[in-house]
Design a protein around this motif. Structure first.
Motif, PDB file in Angstrom:
ATOM      1  N   LEU A  18       0.854  -1.187   0.000  1.00 54.46           N
ATOM      2  CA  LEU A  18       0.000   0.000   0.000  1.00 54.46           C
ATOM      3  C   LEU A  18       0.889   1.236   0.000  1.00 54.46           C
ATOM      4  CD1 LEU A  18      -2.419  -1.080   2.891  1.00 54.46           C
ATOM      5  CD2 LEU A  18      -2.966  -1.089   0.444  1.00 54.46           C
ATOM      6  N   GLU A  19       0.535   2.210  -0.838  1.00 57.21           N
ATOM      7  CA  GLU A  19       1.267   3.462  -0.816  1.00 57.21           C
ATOM      8  C   GLU A  19       0.327   4.586  -0.423  1.00 57.21           C
ATOM      9  OE1 GLU A  19       5.013   2.754  -3.678  1.00 57.21           O
ATOM     10  OE2 GLU A  19       3.240   3.633  -4.666  1.00 57.21           O
ATOM     11  N   GLY A  20       0.894   5.591   0.249  1.00 60.03           N
ATOM     12  CA  GLY A  20       0.073   6.711   0.676  1.00 60.03           C
ATOM     13  C   GLY A  20       0.880   7.987   0.738  1.00 60.03           C
ATOM     14  N   SER A  21       0.179   9.098   0.889  1.00 57.77           N
ATOM     15  CA  SER A  21       0.841  10.400   0.946  1.00 57.77           C
ATOM     16  C   SER A  21      -0.118  11.422   1.530  1.00 57.77           C
ATOM     17  CB  SER A  21       1.253  10.844  -0.454  1.00 57.77           C
ATOM     18  OG  SER A  21       0.119  10.906  -1.295  1.00 57.77           O
ATOM     19  N   CYS A  22       0.468  12.546   1.972  1.00 59.05           N
ATOM     20  CA  CYS A  22      -0.371  13.645   2.444  1.00 59.05           C
ATOM     21  C   CYS A  22      -0.919  14.404   1.239  1.00 59.05           C
ATOM     22  CB  CYS A  22       0.429  14.562   3.351  1.00 59.05           C
ATOM     23  SG  CYS A  22       1.812  15.353   2.514  1.00 59.05           S
ATOM     24  N   LEU A  23      -1.733  15.409   1.494  1.00 56.97           N
ATOM     25  CA  LEU A  23      -2.354  16.171   0.407  1.00 56.97           C
ATOM     26  C   LEU A  23      -1.311  16.801  -0.513  1.00 56.97           C
ATOM     27  CD1 LEU A  23      -4.847  17.501  -0.946  1.00 56.97           C
ATOM     28  CD2 LEU A  23      -4.742  19.279   0.798  1.00 56.97           C
ATOM     29  N   CYS A  24      -0.243  17.359   0.051  1.00 53.78           N
ATOM     30  CA  CYS A  24       0.742  18.088  -0.778  1.00 53.78           C
ATOM     31  C   CYS A  24       1.864  17.187  -1.281  1.00 53.78           C
ATOM     32  CB  CYS A  24       1.311  19.265  -0.001  1.00 53.78           C
ATOM     33  SG  CYS A  24       2.535  18.822   1.247  1.00 53.78           S
ATOM     34  N   GLN A  25       1.863  15.912  -0.873  1.00 51.20           N
ATOM     35  CA  GLN A  25       2.825  14.909  -1.339  1.00 51.20           C
ATOM     36  C   GLN A  25       4.222  15.047  -0.738  1.00 51.20           C
ATOM     37  OE1 GLN A  25       1.979  12.760  -4.724  1.00 51.20           O
ATOM     38  NE2 GLN A  25       0.240  12.912  -3.348  1.00 51.20           N
ATOM     39  N   LYS A  26       4.367  15.953   0.223  1.00 49.05           N
ATOM     40  CA  LYS A  26       5.675  16.074   0.869  1.00 49.05           C
ATOM     41  C   LYS A  26       6.016  14.781   1.613  1.00 49.05           C
ATOM     42  CE  LYS A  26       8.017  19.246   4.128  1.00 49.05           C
ATOM     43  NZ  LYS A  26       8.429  20.444   3.380  1.00 49.05           N
TER      44      LYS A  26
END
Ligand SMILES: [Zn+2]
Ligand SMILES: [Zn+2]
Lengths: 139, 114
Positions: free
Chosen positions: A8-16
């Motif tokens: 599974l991959e994930g990120s915050c809204l801004c992708q930082k």
């Protein structure tokens, strides 16, 4: 299905902040406590149990800001977009919780339960069939 | 007041969906902490503002609006008995939380029915 085993991959809204999870995860906990509601600014938070050894940050781990609630629970959020990524109580715990709303890989249907239902907002009723606990999952 | 399932709300709130209370900017006064807010603008032109100490997302607005036009209902301290009226951007809904109520659902905005 009790747990998901795909990567599974994930990120915050801004992708930082970007992360990857391998191996077994779950279950999913929908938490209606006041701290989750406030931190997320949402009716409830949804956290996926992840063994710490299965979580890798691809970027931004050092940038996460930690806020400790009165209860002692800590949450890590992105300083640029405010997205909460992680939640944990005990620094030594082998499991960390990941805010499922930040997943980019679709999680699919997964076993879940609701906790701290006694502090649920009056404007959102729980209608799924998952178990509901007045306080923590042992209640 | 409505539930939004768009990817920007999902990510900003790191939650299944957000619930936003529409306001007129004139109705909102910050009692304290306005200087602690930081805002983020997405490519699609939506803005959210969050507390830089705890990460709470509090308000949002669109490109055309200079001030917040929505308050994130979950941040209200006063017990609020308003009811959400509909769901928007259900096309972005997460598979792990189903919509089980009978409120109207819109694929995108509320002026754009399924
Ligand atoms: Zn971010
Ligand atoms: Zn705060």
């Amino acid at each position: 299905m009790n747990a998901s085993e795909k990567t599974l991959e994930g990120s915050c809204l801004c992708q930082k902040v970007r992360y990857r999870i391998t191996g077994k995860v779950g279950p999913l906990t929908h938490c209606h406590c006041t701290h989750c509601r406030k931190t997320h600014g949402a009716a409830f938070a949804s956290y996926l149990d992840v063994p710490r050894e299965n979580l890798t940050f691809v970027s931004g781990e050092k940038d996460l800001v930690t806020y400790q609630a009165e209860s002692g629970t800590k949450r890590g959020f992105c300083p640029d977009c405010g997205a909460v990524i992680t939640c944990w109580g005990d620094d030594e715990s082998k499991v960390i919780e990941i805010a499922a709303g930040t997943l980019d890989t679709p999680l699919g249907k997964i076993e879940a339960h609701h906790i701290w239902v006694r502090s649920r907002v009056p404007w959102y009723e729980i209608r799924d069939g998952f178990s509901q606990h007045p306080e923590g999952s042992q209640s | 007041m409505s539930h939004c399932h768009c990817v920007n709300c999902r990510k900003a709130h790191a939650a299944a969906f957000s619930t936003n209370l529409e306001i007129h900017p004139r109705q909102l006064t910050f009692l304290r902490g306005k200087d602690s807010l930081r805002s983020y603008r997405t490519d699609s032109g939506s803005h959210t503002a969050f507390c830089t100490t705890c990460g709470s997302t509090l308000v949002c607005w669109g490109d055309g609006d200079p001030d917040p036009t929505y308050v994130c209902a979950a941040t209200l301290d006063t017990e609020f008995h308003g009811k959400p009226e509909f769901h928007i951007f259900v096309s972005g809904r997460v598979p792990w939380h189903e919509i089980r109520d009978q409120l109207p659902r819109f694929e995108r905005n509320s002026d754009d029915p399924i």
